[in-house]
Design an enzyme around this catalytic site. Structure first.
Site, short mmCIF file in Angstrom:
data_model
loop_
_atom_site.label_atom_id
_atom_site.label_comp_id
_atom_site.label_asym_id
_atom_site.label_seq_id
_atom_site.Cartn_x
_atom_site.Cartn_y
_atom_site.Cartn_z
N VAL A 142 0.50 -1.35 -0.08
CA VAL A 142 0.10 -0.40 0.18
C VAL A 142 0.84 1.73 0.35
O VAL A 142 1.64 1.34 0.47
CB VAL A 142 -0.75 -0.05 1.17
CG1 VAL A 142 -2.10 1.88 1.27
CG2 VAL A 142 -2.00 -1.32 1.26
N TYR A 241 14.57 9.35 0.96
CA TYR A 241 14.21 8.40 0.86
C TYR A 241 14.58 7.83 2.05
O TYR A 241 13.74 7.84 3.03
CB TYR A 241 14.22 7.49 -0.66
CG TYR A 241 13.01 6.41 -0.26
CD1 TYR A 241 11.71 6.73 -1.04
CD2 TYR A 241 13.43 5.36 0.16
CE1 TYR A 241 11.06 5.72 -1.57
CE2 TYR A 241 12.08 3.45 -0.37
CZ TYR A 241 10.79 4.33 -0.69
OH TYR A 241 10.37 3.59 -0.72
N VAL A 281 9.92 1.25 -12.64
CA VAL A 281 8.95 2.41 -12.98
C VAL A 281 7.72 2.17 -12.60
O VAL A 281 7.02 1.84 -12.99
CB VAL A 281 8.98 2.85 -14.20
CG1 VAL A 281 8.42 4.25 -14.36
CG2 VAL A 281 10.52 3.54 -14.59
#
Length: 399
Positions: A142, A241, A281
């Protein structure tokens, strides 16, 4: 029937419409890429895929259906066709359901808020009534901007920010004519409760809630196994990140896995792991500064040896089902990213990263591949599709 010619219209990496036929063809390609698929029909294990319509969650769904013969439930949140086309995930789900039926797999897809207890109740009812009251596997994939806490109604919002000083990274953009530009972007650091908010959305809280909800209703089978999909990535992108707010959420996800693993092992002889996937991607990854440049350069280094999300999820399913040994790192994580983080690969990418400018990036990165991959997320640039022909956009949700 609502037929029209659909041309790609985009704002950066975000496309306003999706192409139903292109999305369906992509799902067909994913299915055909799975090696040694199981025979049609049969009573395969029961699986729940949360986040089944895009990215690695879609790969988990297709790899599970084709490689393992799973049956069960996919949960996602997609927008129906209306004034605009449906979302790409809407059309991909319709295609996945069609393939599941063709191959004799009993797979139900539910469209709604996976964070809600209403969805958990609906899934629990289906497991009890349609799938014998047992769940063998749960894949949690998710990525969402917001989560409403079912206990108090509070809405948490995730942010993509560094922790500590501002983060400056190199990124790749394309102008209106498709000309690439490499530039530096600076992201301001997290402040206030940004970290807590992001962890509340993207961490392990909801994953744990799913396991607890279904376990309390005796719906988890003996030997039940669950995996949450995660990412670590390169040192080149770590500032925004893994060392940022999203990284804090991923660390929470991993600590949740260890708690769940102990509980499931004690009560069911089961397992809970995080699966660290490699770069790809996806609609989520293209929103992260620096990732577009990094993935394009990675493809420039590795070419066709890059492992697709479907290929990675085949490996994960093999480990979860026992077809291959379950191999964990020192943090009890399945690592599907070793080919990406190989030191020689990272050195080559880092050299190109340092040398990349607007003038040189086309020589260092595979920009044609990257641009096509972005368009393919929405069903465009798919071989064999006639984009001058009208196509029916009113594809129904699979019943």
């Amino acid at each position: 029937m609502s037929e029209r010619v659909i041309a790609p219209k985009n704002r950066g990496f975000l496309f306003l419409d999706s192409h139903p036929s292109g999305c369906a063809r992509l799902v067909d390609e994913m299915w055909r890429s799975v090696p040694d698929p199981v025979a049609a029909g049969g009573e395969g294990p029961v699986a729940l895929i949360i986040g089944s319509s895009a990215g690695y969650g879609l790969a988990a769904t297709i790899a599970g259906l084709a490689r393992v013969g799973i049956r069960g439930i996919g949960v996602c949140f997609e927008k129906a066709p209306g004034r605009r086309t449906g979302t790409a995930g809407w059309y991909r789900t319709a295609a996945a359901a069609r393939l599941a039926r063709q191959h004799g797999r009993d797979m139900v897809f539910l469209n709604g808020d996976a964070f809600s207890d209403t969805m958990k109740e609906q899934v629990a009812g289906l497991l009890a009534e349609r799938f014998g009251g047992r769940l063998d596997f749960l894949i949690y994939s998710v990525a969402a901007p917001r989560r409403t806490d079912p206990d108090n109604g509070h809405v948490y919002a995730s942010v993509l920010k560094p922790i500590g000083p501002p983060s400056t990274t190199r990124t790749l953009v394309f102008d209106d004519h498709g000309v690439p530009e490499v530039k530096d972007v600076t992201t301001s650091p997290a402040e206030g409760d940004d970290i807590e908010q992001t962890v509340a959305v993207m961490g392990g809280t909801d994953w744990k809630r799913w396991i607890t909800y279904l376990g309390d209703r005796s719906l988890l089978a003996e030997g039940f196994a669950t995996a949450a999909l995660s990412y670590i990535g390169s040192p080149l992108t770590a500032g925004i990140y893994r060392q940022g707010t999203i990284g804090a959420a991923k660390s929470h996800l991993e600590s949740t896995a260890r708690v769940l693993d102990e509980r499931l092992g004690r009560t069911l002889g089961g397992r809970a792991v995080t699966s660290v996937n490699a770069a790809a991607v996806t609609q989520s990854s293209t929103a992260i500064p620096g990732i577009a440049l990094y993935v394009g350069l990675l493809r420039g280094v590795l070419g066709d040896t890059m492992v697709s999300p479907t290929g990675q999820l085949v490996e994960l399913w093999d480990q979860l089902t026992g077809a291959a040994p379950l191999v964990l790192d020192e943090e009890s994580r399945v690592r599907l990213d070793t080919w990406e983080l190989d030191p020689a690969v990272q050195r080559a990418v880092a050299e190109r990263w340092g040398a990349a400018t607007s003038d040189t990036v086309a020589e260092l990165a595979d920009l044609d591949w990257f641009s096509d991959e972005v368009r393919r997320l929405y069903g465009f640039s798919v071989p064999g599709i006639d984009y001058t022909a009208a196509v029916d956009t009113e594809v129904p949700w699979p019943s």
